[in-house]
Design a protein around this motif. Structure first.
Motif, PDB file in Angstrom:
ATOM      1  N   THR A  56      -8.338 -14.715  -3.436  1.00 42.49           N
ATOM      2  CA  THR A  56      -9.553 -15.515  -3.232  1.00 42.49           C
ATOM      3  C   THR A  56      -9.683 -16.583  -4.307  1.00 42.49           C
ATOM      4  O   THR A  56      -9.969 -17.748  -4.024  1.00 42.49           O
ATOM      5  CB  THR A  56     -10.784 -14.603  -3.235  1.00 42.49           C
ATOM      6  OG1 THR A  56     -10.651 -13.634  -2.194  1.00 42.49           O
ATOM      7  CG2 THR A  56     -12.044 -15.414  -3.014  1.00 42.49           C
ATOM      8  N   LYS A  71      -6.686  -9.026  -3.350  1.00 39.57           N
ATOM      9  CA  LYS A  71      -7.758  -9.753  -2.659  1.00 39.57           C
ATOM     10  C   LYS A  71      -8.507 -10.695  -3.601  1.00 39.57           C
ATOM     11  O   LYS A  71      -8.699 -11.877  -3.295  1.00 39.57           O
ATOM     12  CB  LYS A  71      -8.728  -8.749  -2.042  1.00 39.57           C
ATOM     13  CG  LYS A  71      -9.845  -9.407  -1.249  1.00 39.57           C
ATOM     14  CD  LYS A  71     -10.743  -8.362  -0.597  1.00 39.57           C
ATOM     15  CE  LYS A  71     -11.858  -9.035   0.210  1.00 39.57           C
ATOM     16  NZ  LYS A  71     -12.741  -8.036   0.856  1.00 39.57           N
ATOM     17  N   ALA A  80      -2.897  -6.677   0.371  1.00 38.86           N
ATOM     18  CA  ALA A  80      -4.092  -7.484   0.651  1.00 38.86           C
ATOM     19  C   ALA A  80      -5.284  -6.979  -0.142  1.00 38.86           C
ATOM     20  O   ALA A  80      -6.130  -7.768  -0.582  1.00 38.86           O
ATOM     21  CB  ALA A  80      -4.403  -7.460   2.149  1.00 38.86           C
ATOM     22  N   ARG A  81      -5.369  -5.660  -0.353  1.00 37.45           N
ATOM     23  CA  ARG A  81      -6.514  -5.105  -1.067  1.00 37.45           C
ATOM     24  C   ARG A  81      -6.389  -5.299  -2.568  1.00 37.45           C
ATOM     25  O   ARG A  81      -7.337  -5.734  -3.227  1.00 37.45           O
ATOM     26  CB  ARG A  81      -6.658  -3.622  -0.747  1.00 37.45           C
ATOM     27  CG  ARG A  81      -7.893  -2.979  -1.383  1.00 37.45           C
ATOM     28  CD  ARG A  81      -8.090  -1.582  -0.861  1.00 37.45           C
ATOM     29  NE  ARG A  81      -6.976  -0.719  -1.220  1.00 37.45           N
ATOM     30  CZ  ARG A  81      -6.660   0.425  -0.589  1.00 37.45           C
ATOM     31  NH1 ARG A  81      -7.375   0.787   0.465  1.00 37.45           N
ATOM     32  NH2 ARG A  81      -5.649   1.161  -0.985  1.00 37.45           N
TER      33      ARG A  81
END
Length: 558
Positions: free
Chosen positions: A266, A262, A258-259
């Motif tokens: 997005t 990210k 997720a990091r």
């Protein structure tokens, strides 16, 4: 029509817009997917670069230890295991972090010299690293083990020492402190963003920058491996492995998916959502525009046409004053057409009223004339003494009375249709009364009827009524002697597209093959059946009575 299916104008416009925007949307989505894959590859490349940076720094310790092993195995004191071997190791090979000890063993596996003191007679025979090194001519790296001399968890790098004849003459090994390796990778800048671990080729964890790994090490790792791994809390991490020391050790570097993804996620979501939002806003605009400019006026035009269909031709031209020019023109045309239809309808209604009055007058006069003929026949029958003539006059009277009944019922009907009709139930009820009255000599015979609800045109009611008169008269005359009790039942039913009229009695019956079946009444019934495009059957039994059945298509009634 759209693909063979009828749709509304609004649906059609929406489909056209969707078809127009679909290529742009598909192209945008495909571009977004391509960008997503590119950003994924870039993120994985960054992950690999971090793993490579860690491996480059940690690889120095193994390169130094390997060089020291080669240098030491060539040193005469170490090679020959002289009395100065321990001193040489302590003075020349100490202080190369994370190497904490060097050990020289002889061909039998016994320790002969070391930086760290060891107990007398210590042997490494049977140790996996020693046995493997004995068979190899290259530097070997062991699995994590507990150092027999250092008494610490270590990784052992070892090199086989050969004598002048090229024969195995023991080993020279270096013990790398695992705790120092762990501190080294913990101090690495990459440890602030991810997890660093050193993994052996068997999949065992050698060292890591954290006391507790958030995930289990995937089995079967090789240099260059990458993929997705889940933590115990089901969080997704991505990892990359890089060779650290041959195929014996690997550096594993991992970050939360997720990091690391990210920014890419997005951007991907934005690239997917924006075209969809554009389509949605476009559809809303078309929905509002078509409803405002077209649909509401079409709805009013439909309501106007429904009013015209109901016969209300007044309309309201001013209600379409603000409508678009094309629809206002259509409204004017509809109002003009309604005015013409209203005028024509009034003329036709007046003509129909006149025709209806004339038709009713004709039926009324025919009924009156038939009543006069009936009265004349009654008077004539009262003066005739011959039984056969009297019977013939009475039969003729019954037929004329039936005709008069048809005209009376047609004259008395409530509707003013252009084609008069008579209900079967009413017709049979009136015929029962007349036939009962015409045969006073058979007072003990019960005459009844049952009929489905159906209306016949007068042209069909006439032959049907005359058929009933002939059939029932035959029953009265032939089925029952004077004053004999009995019953006659008339039934009219509809079965599919067929009508069935059945007249049955429980009288004495007759021979259908005898002359009675070929008399005038029978021939008349066959003629009436032919007028209805039907057929008639006669059944009689001396003990069970007789029945006369007429079958004809319902279409003959229309």
């Amino acid at each position: 029509m759209f693909f063979g299916r009828s749709i509304s104008l609004k649906q059609g416009l929406l489909m056209v817009v969707l078809a127009a925007l679909l290529p742009i949307t598909v192209t945008s989505v495909l571009q977004s997917i391509a960008n997503w894959r590119t950003m994924q590859n870039a993120a994985m490349a960054t992950l690999g670069a971090n793993a490579m940076a860690v491996a480059e720094r940690e690889r120095d310790a193994f390169l130094v230890s390997n060089r020291l092993l080669m240098v030491g195995s060539a040193n005469p004191d170490i090679r020959n295991m002289t009395d100065r071997c321990d001193a040489v190791l302590r003075t020349g090979f100490r202080g190369h972090d994370p190497v904490i000890n060097f050990v020289r063993t002889d061909a039998s596996g016994r320790a002969r010299c070391s930086i760290i003191p060891f107990r007398e007679g210590l042997s490494f025979v049977g140790e996996p690293w020693w046995e493997e090194t004995k068979k190899s001519r290259l530097v070997t790296v062991s699995q994590p083990t507990f150092g027999a001399v250092s008494r610490k968890p270590v990784i052992i790098s070892a090199l086989a020492v050969l004598n002048d004849k090229g024969e195995f003459d023991g080993t020279f090994s270096a013990g790398l402190d695992i705790s120092r390796l762990a501190r080294s990778i913990s101090d690495a800048p990459e440890a602030r963003t991810g997890v660093i671990a050193i993994i052996s080729r068997s999949g065992d964890l050698v060292a890591s920058d954290t006391d507790k790994m958030p995930f289990a090490v995937p089995p079967g790792l090789l240099a260059g491996s990458s993929g997705l791994i889940r933590t115990r809390g089901n969080e997704k991490w991505v990892y990359q492995t890089v060779e650290l020391s041959g195929d014996d050790l690997f550096v594993l570097y991992a970050e939360p998916r997720a990091r690391i993804m990210k920014a890419a996620l997005t951007q991907f979501r934005a690239s997917i959502i924006m075209p969809l939002v554009t389509i949605l806003l476009t559809l809303c605009a078309i929905w509002f525009g078509t409803n405002r400019l077209v649909i509401r006026w079409l709805t009013r035009l439909r309501q106007l046409s429904e009013e015209f269909t109901k016969g209300n031709f007044s309309g309201n031209r001013t209600a379409f004053a603000t409508a678009p020019n094309e629809l206002r023109g259509l409204s004017d045309d509809l109002h003009t057409m309604a005015e013409v239809i209203d005028s024509r309808t009034a003329e036709l209604t007046a003509a129909l009223d006149t025709k209806t009055k004339l038709t009713r007058e004709v039926h009324h006069r025919v009924k009156n004339n038939l009543q006069i003929v009936t009265s004349l026949l009654t008077m004539q029958a009262s003066r005739v003494t011959d039984d056969a003539a009297q019977t013939a006059l009475k039969q003729s009277r019954a037929r004329i009375v039936a005709l008069a009944l048809i005209h009376r019922l047609s004259y008395e009907q409530e509707n003013d249709s252009a084609e008069p009709s008579v209900t079967v139930e009413t017709l049979m009820g009136e015929l029962c009364k007349q036939l009962r009255y015409a045969h006073p000599e058979n007072q003990n015979v019960d005459l009844s009827f049952r009929a489905d609800d159906y209306s016949l045109p007068v042209d069909s009611a006439v032959p049907l009524a005359l058929f009933i008169v002939e059939a029932v008269t035959n029953c009265f005359r032939h089925a029952f002697p004077a004053n004999a009790p009995g019953k006659i039942e008339m039934t009219f039913v509809l079965v599919g597209d067929k009508a069935i009229l059945s007249i049955e009695d429980n009288g004495q019956g007759y021979d259908v093959n005898a002359g009675l079946a070929r008399n005038m009444g029978t021939q008349l019934m066959q003629g009436f059946a032919s007028q209805l495009n039907g057929t008639v059957t006669f059944i009689s039994d001396r003990n069970m009575g007789s029945s006369t059945t007429l079958h004809f298509p319902v279409t003959a009634l229309s």
